[in-house]
Design a protein around this motif. Structure first.
Motif, PDB file in Angstrom:
ATOM      1  N   LYS A  11      23.987-124.656 -15.279  1.00 45.52           N
ATOM      2  CA  LYS A  11      24.787-124.049 -16.404  1.00 45.52           C
ATOM      3  C   LYS A  11      25.347-125.030 -16.636  1.00 45.52           C
ATOM      4  N   MET A  12      26.125-126.049 -15.938  1.00 44.03           N
ATOM      5  CA  MET A  12      26.416-127.231 -17.009  1.00 44.03           C
ATOM      6  C   MET A  12      25.521-127.648 -17.730  1.00 44.03           C
ATOM      7  N   THR A  13      24.827-128.490 -17.638  1.00 42.16           N
ATOM      8  CA  THR A  13      23.248-129.010 -18.068  1.00 42.16           C
ATOM      9  C   THR A  13      23.319-128.302 -19.055  1.00 42.16           C
ATOM     10  N   THR A  14      23.319-126.233 -19.272  1.00 40.94           N
ATOM     11  CA  THR A  14      22.535-125.628 -20.423  1.00 40.94           C
ATOM     12  C   THR A  14      24.024-125.609 -21.553  1.00 40.94           C
ATOM     13  N   MET A  15      24.443-125.312 -20.761  1.00 32.89           N
ATOM     14  CA  MET A  15      26.107-125.332 -21.776  1.00 32.89           C
ATOM     15  C   MET A  15      25.999-126.844 -23.077  1.00 32.89           C
ATOM     16  N   ALA A  43      32.656-128.781 -17.489  1.00 27.48           N
ATOM     17  CA  ALA A  43      33.159-128.486 -15.861  1.00 27.48           C
ATOM     18  C   ALA A  43      33.875-127.626 -15.935  1.00 27.48           C
ATOM     19  N   VAL A  44      35.192-127.441 -17.559  1.00 27.29           N
ATOM     20  CA  VAL A  44      36.763-126.863 -17.763  1.00 27.29           C
ATOM     21  C   VAL A  44      35.731-125.056 -17.277  1.00 27.29           C
ATOM     22  N   SER A  45      35.039-125.044 -18.444  1.00 29.65           N
ATOM     23  CA  SER A  45      34.081-123.412 -18.162  1.00 29.65           C
ATOM     24  C   SER A  45      33.054-122.754 -17.490  1.00 29.65           C
ATOM     25  N   VAL A  46      32.334-123.620 -16.858  1.00 33.09           N
ATOM     26  CA  VAL A  46      31.574-123.245 -15.939  1.00 33.09           C
ATOM     27  C   VAL A  46      31.818-123.035 -14.208  1.00 33.09           C
ATOM     28  N   GLY A  47      33.240-123.957 -13.932  1.00 29.40           N
ATOM     29  CA  GLY A  47      33.970-124.165 -12.692  1.00 29.40           C
ATOM     30  C   GLY A  47      35.086-123.343 -12.980  1.00 29.40           C
ATOM     31  N   MET A  48      36.105-122.431 -14.031  1.00 30.50           N
ATOM     32  CA  MET A  48      36.603-121.108 -13.966  1.00 30.50           C
ATOM     33  C   MET A  48      36.031-120.524 -14.085  1.00 30.50           C
ATOM     34  N   GLU A  49      34.312-119.928 -14.321  1.00 34.50           N
ATOM     35  CA  GLU A  49      33.955-118.919 -14.414  1.00 34.50           C
ATOM     36  C   GLU A  49      32.998-118.883 -12.716  1.00 34.50           C
ATOM     37  N   ILE A 261      28.660-133.974 -15.395  1.00 37.36           N
ATOM     38  CA  ILE A 261      27.161-134.014 -14.857  1.00 37.36           C
ATOM     39  C   ILE A 261      26.904-134.334 -14.099  1.00 37.36           C
ATOM     40  N   ALA A 262      26.663-136.046 -14.169  1.00 40.67           N
ATOM     41  CA  ALA A 262      26.690-137.030 -13.341  1.00 40.67           C
ATOM     42  C   ALA A 262      27.156-137.089 -11.926  1.00 40.67           C
ATOM     43  N   GLY A 263      28.292-136.544 -12.406  1.00 39.44           N
ATOM     44  CA  GLY A 263      28.736-136.505 -11.332  1.00 39.44           C
ATOM     45  C   GLY A 263      28.623-135.717 -10.094  1.00 39.44           C
ATOM     46  N   ILE A 282      15.018-128.803 -13.529  1.00 40.52           N
ATOM     47  CA  ILE A 282      16.405-127.641 -14.780  1.00 40.52           C
ATOM     48  C   ILE A 282      16.691-128.056 -15.704  1.00 40.52           C
ATOM     49  N   ASP A 283      16.899-129.591 -16.231  1.00 36.34           N
ATOM     50  CA  ASP A 283      16.998-130.130 -17.220  1.00 36.34           C
ATOM     51  C   ASP A 283      16.187-129.823 -18.119  1.00 36.34           C
ATOM     52  N   LYS A 284      14.986-130.048 -17.581  1.00 36.05           N
ATOM     53  CA  LYS A 284      13.549-128.838 -19.517  1.00 36.05           C
ATOM     54  C   LYS A 284      13.892-128.117 -19.648  1.00 36.05           C
ATOM     55  N   ALA A 285      13.682-127.180 -18.159  1.00 39.21           N
ATOM     56  CA  ALA A 285      14.152-126.417 -18.365  1.00 39.21           C
ATOM     57  C   ALA A 285      14.794-125.711 -19.294  1.00 39.21           C
ATOM     58  N   ALA A 286      16.626-125.923 -19.264  1.00 36.65           N
ATOM     59  CA  ALA A 286      17.456-126.001 -20.006  1.00 36.65           C
ATOM     60  C   ALA A 286      17.798-126.123 -21.360  1.00 36.65           C
ATOM     61  N   LYS A 287      16.918-127.442 -21.430  1.00 40.30           N
ATOM     62  CA  LYS A 287      16.443-127.765 -22.887  1.00 40.30           C
ATOM     63  C   LYS A 287      14.892-126.722 -23.660  1.00 40.30           C
TER      64      LYS A 287
END
Length: 313
Positions: A11-15, A43-49, A261-263, A282-287
């Motif tokens: 989700k973070m990668t896609t956002m 991380a704020v929006s994805v972690g909260m969700e 994301i790196a963390g 995952i990165d490729k699929a997000a792109k």
């Protein structure tokens, strides 16, 4: 769980890919007007969700695209909205700052104005005896607005299940928090309302803090002030290069040492959850997902003139 860690990473990668696409479309003049991106703050929006459910409510400022997708919208719906197209989530009439879902009360363009609205949503939850809460987000730049403190006061008086979230990315437009605020420990500003400071460049910290905040507010203990310490890599908006009030070295250092994301990637590989090849996939699929959404949004027409006379009160 392993599945949750992969889901957070995806989700973070896609956002981030979506926001990068918006950046490119703006530079191509396919997106006009205001556009505030959250690259670096995923991380704020994805972690909260990950910590809340569909009965909880979220309202934020104009840096809102990721929340709109995560709270039930689509990438195509956001990109089309930014381009003013009819397939946009607000039918092309709202643009960047005005995208809503049934559980997301939108990005809001007036600095700090969403905070009392969030308190009002929370009042409705208490009135209806719901076991849910509202996360009302605002930036460090909005933290000195009078209405923010008025909302704190009423929320504490009425013991509302409201989490006031200061998304502290260190700069309000081009002004550092130190230059604008005599107290930069934003989580301590609630007076009688307890506060929590969170490292919002670590998504696991965000998820746990939001779970804790939901438990606190829905158990009848009243409101909470939460400070999410984060960082934006770009300017305040697309019209701000973001380098006149801070050094390029500072931005590069944050990217290199504190990227969310790196963390998470480091956790995933160290804990043996997935290897480099799986994460690259995952990165490729997000792109690819974002690229498809962009192409579909581009095909969407501009709204018909009749649309200007709908949804008017």
């Amino acid at each position: 769980t392993k599945e949750e860690l992969i889901d957070l990473y995806t989700k973070m990668t896609t956002m981030r890919r979506m926001e990068q696409a918006a950046d490119a479309l703006y530079k191509q003049k396919m997106i006009r007007g205001f556009c505030h991106l959250a690259i670096g703050q995923e991380a704020v929006s994805v972690g909260m969700e990950a910590a809340i459910d569909g009965d909880d409510r979220v309202i934020t400022s104009y840096r809102c695209h990721t929340f709109a997708v995560l709270r039930g919208g689509t990438i195509k719906g956001v990109i089309a909205e930014l381009m003013g197209r009819v397939d946009g989530m607000s039918f092309g009439k709202g643009g960047s700052m005005h995208i809503f879902t049934p559980s997301f009360f939108g990005g809001n363009g007036i600095v700090g104005a969403q905070v009392p609205v969030g308190a009002g949503i929370s009042l409705a939850q208490k009135y209806l005896k719901q076991k849910s809460c509202t996360f009302a987000l605002y930036g460090d730049g909005a933290s000195n607005q009078g209405q923010v403190f008025e909302a704190y006061n009423m929320a504490k008086l009425w013991n509302l299940p409201c989490v006031f979230v200061c998304e502290n990315n260190k700069y309000g437009m081009g002004t550092s928090a130190e230059r604008s605020s005599q107290n930069t420990a934003f989580f301590t500003r609630g007076d009688q309302i307890p506060g929590l400071q969170v490292n919002a460049m670590d998504i696991l910290a965000v998820k746990r803090a939001c779970q804790w905040a939901k438990e606190w507010t829905t158990s009848g203990k009243g409101p909470l002030v939460m400070e999410m310490v984060t960082y934006r890599y770009g300017g305040h908006s697309m019209s701000d290069p973001g380098t006149t009030y801070r050094t390029r070295d500072e931005v590069q250092q944050m990217r290199a040492q504190h990227d969310a994301i790196a963390g998470l990637k480091k956790y995933i590989t160290e804990w043996g959850v997935a290897d480099e090849a799986q994460l690259k996939a995952i990165d490729k699929a997000a792109k690819e997902e974002v690229d498809v959404a962009v192409e579909e949004a581009k095909k969407s027409p501009f709204p018909d003139l009749k649309e200007f006379w709908t949804d008017i009160y």
